[in-house]
Each structure stands twice: as structure tokens, then as C-alpha cells.
Design a protein around this motif. Structure first.
Motif, mmCIF file in Angstrom:
data_model
loop_
_atom_site.group_PDB
_atom_site.id
_atom_site.type_symbol
_atom_site.label_atom_id
_atom_site.label_comp_id
_atom_site.label_asym_id
_atom_site.label_seq_id
_atom_site.Cartn_x
_atom_site.Cartn_y
_atom_site.Cartn_z
ATOM 1 N N ARG A 135 45.019 -15.915 14.544
ATOM 2 C CA ARG A 135 44.134 -16.666 15.301
ATOM 3 C C ARG A 135 45.083 -17.176 16.599
ATOM 4 N NH1 ARG A 135 42.116 -21.169 13.654
ATOM 5 N NH2 ARG A 135 40.208 -20.874 14.862
ATOM 6 N N SER A 136 45.262 -16.168 17.660
ATOM 7 C CA SER A 136 45.990 -16.735 18.924
ATOM 8 C C SER A 136 44.965 -17.219 19.737
ATOM 9 C CB SER A 136 46.342 -15.240 19.347
ATOM 10 O OG SER A 136 45.594 -14.348 19.868
ATOM 11 N N GLY A 137 45.510 -17.941 20.809
ATOM 12 C CA GLY A 137 44.659 -18.339 21.746
ATOM 13 C C GLY A 137 44.460 -17.624 22.811
ATOM 14 N N SER A 138 43.927 -18.224 24.067
ATOM 15 C CA SER A 138 43.471 -17.357 25.342
ATOM 16 C C SER A 138 43.319 -18.317 26.421
ATOM 17 C CB SER A 138 42.521 -16.395 25.140
ATOM 18 O OG SER A 138 41.217 -17.071 24.841
ATOM 19 N N ILE A 139 43.592 -18.042 27.454
ATOM 20 C CA ILE A 139 43.231 -18.649 28.794
ATOM 21 C C ILE A 139 42.573 -17.851 29.856
ATOM 22 C CG2 ILE A 139 44.499 -19.737 30.593
ATOM 23 C CD1 ILE A 139 47.018 -20.139 29.242
ATOM 24 N N SER A 140 41.459 -18.607 30.418
ATOM 25 C CA SER A 140 40.879 -17.991 31.427
ATOM 26 C C SER A 140 40.801 -19.080 32.557
ATOM 27 C CB SER A 140 39.310 -17.593 31.107
ATOM 28 O OG SER A 140 38.694 -18.421 30.447
ATOM 29 N N GLY A 141 40.280 -18.378 33.865
ATOM 30 C CA GLY A 141 40.007 -19.404 34.921
ATOM 31 C C GLY A 141 39.943 -18.783 36.212
ATOM 32 N N THR A 142 40.261 -19.523 37.325
ATOM 33 C CA THR A 142 39.998 -19.155 38.506
ATOM 34 C C THR A 142 41.043 -19.605 39.535
ATOM 35 O OG1 THR A 142 37.463 -18.831 38.682
ATOM 36 C CG2 THR A 142 38.563 -19.023 40.760
ATOM 37 N N VAL A 143 41.845 -18.712 40.359
ATOM 38 C CA VAL A 143 42.714 -19.207 41.166
ATOM 39 C C VAL A 143 42.276 -19.478 42.565
ATOM 40 C CG1 VAL A 143 44.973 -18.531 42.340
ATOM 41 C CG2 VAL A 143 44.538 -18.174 39.898
ATOM 42 N N LEU A 144 42.527 -20.681 43.349
ATOM 43 C CA LEU A 144 42.197 -20.800 44.756
ATOM 44 C C LEU A 144 43.512 -20.686 45.463
ATOM 45 C CD1 LEU A 144 39.958 -23.756 43.539
ATOM 46 C CD2 LEU A 144 39.133 -21.398 44.015
#
Length: 236
Positions: A135-144
Motif C-alpha cells: 500500500r504505497s503512497g503517491s504524489i500529484s500536483g502542479t509546478v508553477l
């Protein structure tokens, strides 16, 4: 060295010894000692430490009973890394392997995740125990960028905190899309820092001298087991 000859140098090569190794997934029930066919889809590398030039790293994978044997040289330091899950021929990826990661690697009292391992005595070889988390985690998002516009084609680097800096597969890199978005999956839970550059030499972030310029400028983030963390931030 260079154009000079080297005389009187003796190179000693030790024979290969075998380290008994057992692998399991962390979702097995206590006392469940039966075979686990999903293990046969998992492979990883045995790497010399520091990494030596030469042939490709050895690839290992367990049998369904979780057992395998690592062939190593005496007095040589090693690390275990580069976890890969292979899709069975004509089949599909088992659901429990979609988020698999290195959770624990121990050789007696040695924390192989941080310290690696070596064998100095062929007559007293401790077994290695590897546990894969499911049950690993994850990261998502936006770079400005500095004008608060989407940072297209930026390099995003995920760096673990100092206590886990040598964990296998913990340093990760991705490139943002045209809208500045990124996503990193199969991350071991823990504390990290995110960095991003519009232009950076490939692998520069592995150089301690380069990273000194950015101390305190990483974006702290905590990755939790089984969760996706969203973070929007400005390039370094």
C-alpha cells in the motif's frame, strides 16, 4: 596511471558465496506459510556499493515460496534496489502488486535499507529477510514558474529526508506535462522534499555540492500509506 605502467600489483578475487534470502508481501496473514504465486512477478537488482562499472547488475526474483539465494563476493558491499513488477505472459498485473514497494530489508541486526550489507565470513552467513509493502503512497500536483504560470517540461525530483536518504528507489524524478502537472506513484510512506527546475543537468540532484545551494528550499511533504498527496508549488 595515464600513460604510465603499473608494476607489482596483485589483484585478489574471492569466490562467490550464497546468501539465503526470504521474501514476503506484508498482506500475508500471520501463520500463512503457503506459496504465494504473485511473488514470481517481482524482481530486483543486487548492486555493488559503490556501483562498479562493468556488466549489468544481477537480477533476482523469488520462487512462489519466497525463497532465493543471492550470489555475492566476500568483503564486498552490496545494496538491493530497483524493484520491478512484471506482468505475467498473457495475463494482467495482480491488483495487490500495483502499489508494491520495499518496506523492510534486514540481515540479522543490520538495516539493509539504510546500511547495505556485506559478507566477511563464508562460514557464518546470516539470511536476509525482505518485506514488500502493498500500500504505497503517491504524489500529484502542479509546478508553477516564477510568474505563477504552469511549468511545462520541468524536472521534478522527490528526495527522502536525511534518515532515509539511502533507501532503495526512494529518490524519484519525473517531468511535468504541458500544463505543469506531474504524478509519482509507488512511493514508500515517509517524509520527503520536492524540488523542481526548469533547466537542470541530468542527475545533478545526486551531487551533494549541487544540492547544498538548495538547502531549505525543498517543499516538505509527508507520504502516507495508501494515500495520494496533492502539492502545488513553485520551481526552485
Amino acid at each position: 596511471l595515464g600513460d604510465n605502467d603499473l608494476d607489482g600489483v596483485t589483484l585478489g578475487l574471492s569466490s562467490t558465496v550464497h546468501v539465503p534470502t526470504h521474501v514476503m508481501l506484508d498482506d500475508r496473514k500471520p501463520g500463512d506459510t503457503g506459496d504465494d504465486p504473485d511473488l514470481e512477478n517481482i524482481v530486483f537488482n543486487l548492486l555493488s556499493d559503490p556501483l562498479l562499472p562493468g556488466p549489468p547488475a544481477d537480477v533476482y526474483g523469488p520462487f512462489s515460496n519466497g525463497n532465493l539465494s543471492l550470489g555475492v563476493l566476500l568483503h564486498q558491499d552490496y545494496r538491493i534496489a530497483n524493484l520491478e513488477v512484471r506482468i505475467p505472459a498473457g495475463g494482467s498485473l495482480p491488483p495487490r502488486l500495483r502499489n508494491v514497494y520495499f518496506k523492510s530489508i534486514r540481515m540479522g541486526a543490520t538495516d539493509v535499507m539504510n546500511d547495505g550489507f556485506r559478507v566477511d565470513d563464508a562460514e557464518n552467513i546470516l539470511p536476509i529477510e525482505i518485506i514488500f509493502g502493498t500500500r504505497s503512497g503517491s504524489i500529484s500536483g502542479t509546478v508553477l514558474d516564477d510568474r505563477q504560470r504552469p511549468g511545462a517540461n520541468a524536472t521534478v525530483v522527490l528526495v527522502p529526508d536525511a534518515s532515509r536518504r539511502r533507501w532503495p528507489d526512494s529518490l524519484r524524478t519525473v517531468t511535468t506535462d504541458i500544463a505543469g502537472r506531474f504524478s509519482i506513484g509507488r512511493i514508500a510512506p515517509g517524509k520527503y522534499f520536492l524540488f523542481s527546475w526548469e533547466e537542470v543537468d541530468d542527475g545533478a540532484w545526486t551531487d551533494p555540492e549541487f544540492m547544498k545551494k538548495y538547502e531549505g528550499r525543498g517543499n516538505p511533504i509527508v507520504v502516507n500509506e495508501g494515500e495520494n498527496t496533492v502539492l502545488n508549488f513553485t520551481q526552485n
